[in-house]
Design an enzyme around this catalytic site. Sequence first.
Site, PDB file in Angstrom:
ATOM      1  N   LYS A 112       0.864  -1.121   0.064  1.00 25.26           N
ATOM      2  CA  LYS A 112       0.074  -0.120  -0.156  1.00 25.26           C
ATOM      3  C   LYS A 112       0.867   1.052  -0.041  1.00 25.26           C
ATOM      4  O   LYS A 112       0.714   2.319  -0.706  1.00 25.26           O
ATOM      5  CB  LYS A 112      -1.143   0.138   1.113  1.00 25.26           C
ATOM      6  CG  LYS A 112      -2.034  -1.031   0.956  1.00 25.26           C
ATOM      7  CD  LYS A 112      -3.371  -0.772   1.606  1.00 25.26           C
ATOM      8  CE  LYS A 112      -4.538  -1.670   1.014  1.00 25.26           C
ATOM      9  NZ  LYS A 112      -4.838  -2.865   1.975  1.00 25.26           N
ATOM     10  N   LYS A 191      -3.121 -11.037  -9.275  1.00 24.70           N
ATOM     11  CA  LYS A 191      -4.231 -11.220  -8.178  1.00 24.70           C
ATOM     12  C   LYS A 191      -5.411 -10.408  -8.509  1.00 24.70           C
ATOM     13  O   LYS A 191      -5.268  -9.256  -8.186  1.00 24.70           O
ATOM     14  CB  LYS A 191      -3.660 -11.102  -6.761  1.00 24.70           C
ATOM     15  CG  LYS A 191      -4.391 -11.656  -5.525  1.00 24.70           C
ATOM     16  CD  LYS A 191      -4.201 -11.221  -4.327  1.00 24.70           C
ATOM     17  CE  LYS A 191      -5.355 -10.574  -3.618  1.00 24.70           C
ATOM     18  NZ  LYS A 191      -5.704 -10.131  -2.526  1.00 24.70           N
ATOM     19  N   LYS A 194     -10.081  -6.424  -5.024  1.00 30.02           N
ATOM     20  CA  LYS A 194     -11.072  -5.260  -4.982  1.00 30.02           C
ATOM     21  C   LYS A 194     -10.220  -4.130  -4.943  1.00 30.02           C
ATOM     22  O   LYS A 194     -10.558  -3.101  -5.834  1.00 30.02           O
ATOM     23  CB  LYS A 194     -11.891  -4.840  -3.477  1.00 30.02           C
ATOM     24  CG  LYS A 194     -12.766  -6.101  -3.317  1.00 30.02           C
ATOM     25  CD  LYS A 194     -13.308  -5.975  -1.819  1.00 30.02           C
ATOM     26  CE  LYS A 194     -13.865  -7.303  -1.387  1.00 30.02           C
ATOM     27  NZ  LYS A 194     -13.050  -7.826  -0.154  1.00 30.02           N
TER      28      LYS A 194
HETATM   29  P1  ADP Z   1      -9.626  -8.210  -1.548  1.00 31.22           P
HETATM   30  O1  ADP Z   1      -8.052  -8.412  -1.905  1.00 31.22           O
HETATM   31  O2  ADP Z   1     -10.362  -8.298  -2.685  1.00 31.22           O
HETATM   32  O3  ADP Z   1      -9.739  -6.900  -0.717  1.00 31.22           O
HETATM   33  P2  ADP Z   1      -9.977  -9.442   0.919  1.00 31.22           P
HETATM   34  O4  ADP Z   1      -8.854  -8.992   1.401  1.00 31.22           O
HETATM   35  O5  ADP Z   1     -11.415  -8.848   1.581  1.00 31.22           O
HETATM   36  O6  ADP Z   1     -10.004  -9.303  -0.626  1.00 31.22           O
HETATM   37  O7  ADP Z   1     -10.055 -11.082   1.065  1.00 31.22           O
HETATM   38  C1  ADP Z   1     -11.035 -11.679   1.812  1.00 31.22           C
HETATM   39  C2  ADP Z   1     -10.665 -13.313   1.632  1.00 31.22           C
HETATM   40  O8  ADP Z   1     -10.586 -13.777   0.259  1.00 31.22           O
HETATM   41  C3  ADP Z   1      -9.312 -13.621   1.976  1.00 31.22           C
HETATM   42  O9  ADP Z   1      -9.361 -14.898   2.700  1.00 31.22           O
HETATM   43  C4  ADP Z   1      -8.306 -13.441   0.949  1.00 31.22           C
HETATM   44  O10 ADP Z   1      -7.370 -14.197   0.999  1.00 31.22           O
HETATM   45  C5  ADP Z   1      -9.267 -14.157  -0.242  1.00 31.22           C
HETATM   46  N1  ADP Z   1      -8.930 -13.722  -1.371  1.00 31.22           N
HETATM   47  C6  ADP Z   1      -9.191 -12.573  -2.018  1.00 31.22           C
HETATM   48  N2  ADP Z   1      -8.646 -12.210  -3.230  1.00 31.22           N
HETATM   49  C7  ADP Z   1      -8.256 -13.534  -3.576  1.00 31.22           C
HETATM   50  C8  ADP Z   1      -7.610 -14.107  -4.645  1.00 31.22           C
HETATM   51  N3  ADP Z   1      -7.483 -13.566  -5.821  1.00 31.22           N
HETATM   52  N4  ADP Z   1      -7.392 -15.490  -4.571  1.00 31.22           N
HETATM   53  C9  ADP Z   1      -7.681 -16.286  -3.685  1.00 31.22           C
HETATM   54  N5  ADP Z   1      -8.281 -15.567  -2.572  1.00 31.22           N
HETATM   55  C10 ADP Z   1      -8.439 -14.370  -2.456  1.00 31.22           C
END
Ligand code: ADP
Length: 330
Positions: A112, A191, A194
Amino acid sequence: MRVLSGIQPSGALHLGNYFGMMRRMIQYQADPNNTLFCFIVNFHALTTVFDAELLRRRTFEAACDFLALGIDPERSVFWVQSDVPEVTELTWLLSNVTSVGLLERAHSYKDKISKGITPNHGLFSYPVLMAADILLYEGELVPVGKDQKQHLEMTRDIAIRFNTTYGETFVVPEPDIAEDVAVVPGIDGQKMSKSYGNTIDIFSDYETLRSRVMSIVTDSTPVHEPKNPDKCTLFAIYSLFLSPEERAELRERYLRPGLKYSDVKKELVEVIWNHFAPYREKRQYYLNHPDEVFDILRMGAKKARQVATTVLERARRNVGVDYWNFAYRD
Ligand code: ADP
Ligand code: TRP
């Protein structure tokens, strides 16, 4: 086994969230030997969302998504993080056994900063709040995507450090990362996240889904040449929905000349749309019945709080900040 995980309501939920965490939580729920603790981490989302109305809406929608996908509030404990404020108190107790060096090494924090975000203290101490989430409810197994691996290691470090300093207080959790869905790629091949604007959301409308899938990046191999499935984001995303046999078949099609990426994309739109079809109606039901959702979340918070108060009391006692004013207790 106590299976615990949380998700941030910082945007619409996507295929990475679904395969990395949500679907796996729901699978764990099917085993009667497991107790599920599943929550929406709106305190964590405060590190990036600065619009109160938006956060409220996202939190409600995330709850509807989970319920639609099959979280059963009778069998599992399902709540919104901020409804059990004890978690912030535990964060403070944990902060004092967390070294600044440990937090400075966090990849997500460094990422970040490298994107130019001016870090606030919330962002810096994000992993401590996450550790409090897990330790407060004595989570044993934590299903997450690979991006959370380091945060889980930090939680383990903090728990062990606390137990060593003050005596056995916390259960040390195990991360649970499924290799095949550890990192779901986004439409740009990075990856899916959001925060990268590269998501395919699980409950978007058909037109949006179509335009997102049609814009998955592919290489420029001509139609008449064989394609490499192992380097193809489209193949990786499609594979998530396929059985091993179906995946082998798609691989064959890639290796045979004549495959058009646009045909595969059109198929994938249908596959995703149909996969989530049974849940879409249920989701709409919850969106239209907010009071039912609030009741479910209230019941979940009540159950979560029972565990939280016991563990927090133990932690308070062990560090030496007992409840001096017994008037607070009933
Ligand atoms: P984001 O990166 O979209 O903000 P979050 O941090 O809210 O997502 O992640 C919520 C859950 O989903 C976590 O357990 C995270 O490891 C999983 N997750 C998020 N993006 C991925 C991805 N691209 N592949 C696998 N798991 C993911
Ligand atoms: N940091 C996690 C993520 O971004 C969300 C989270 C917060 C979490 N508290 C948790 C995940 C506790 C598992 C357990 O995905």
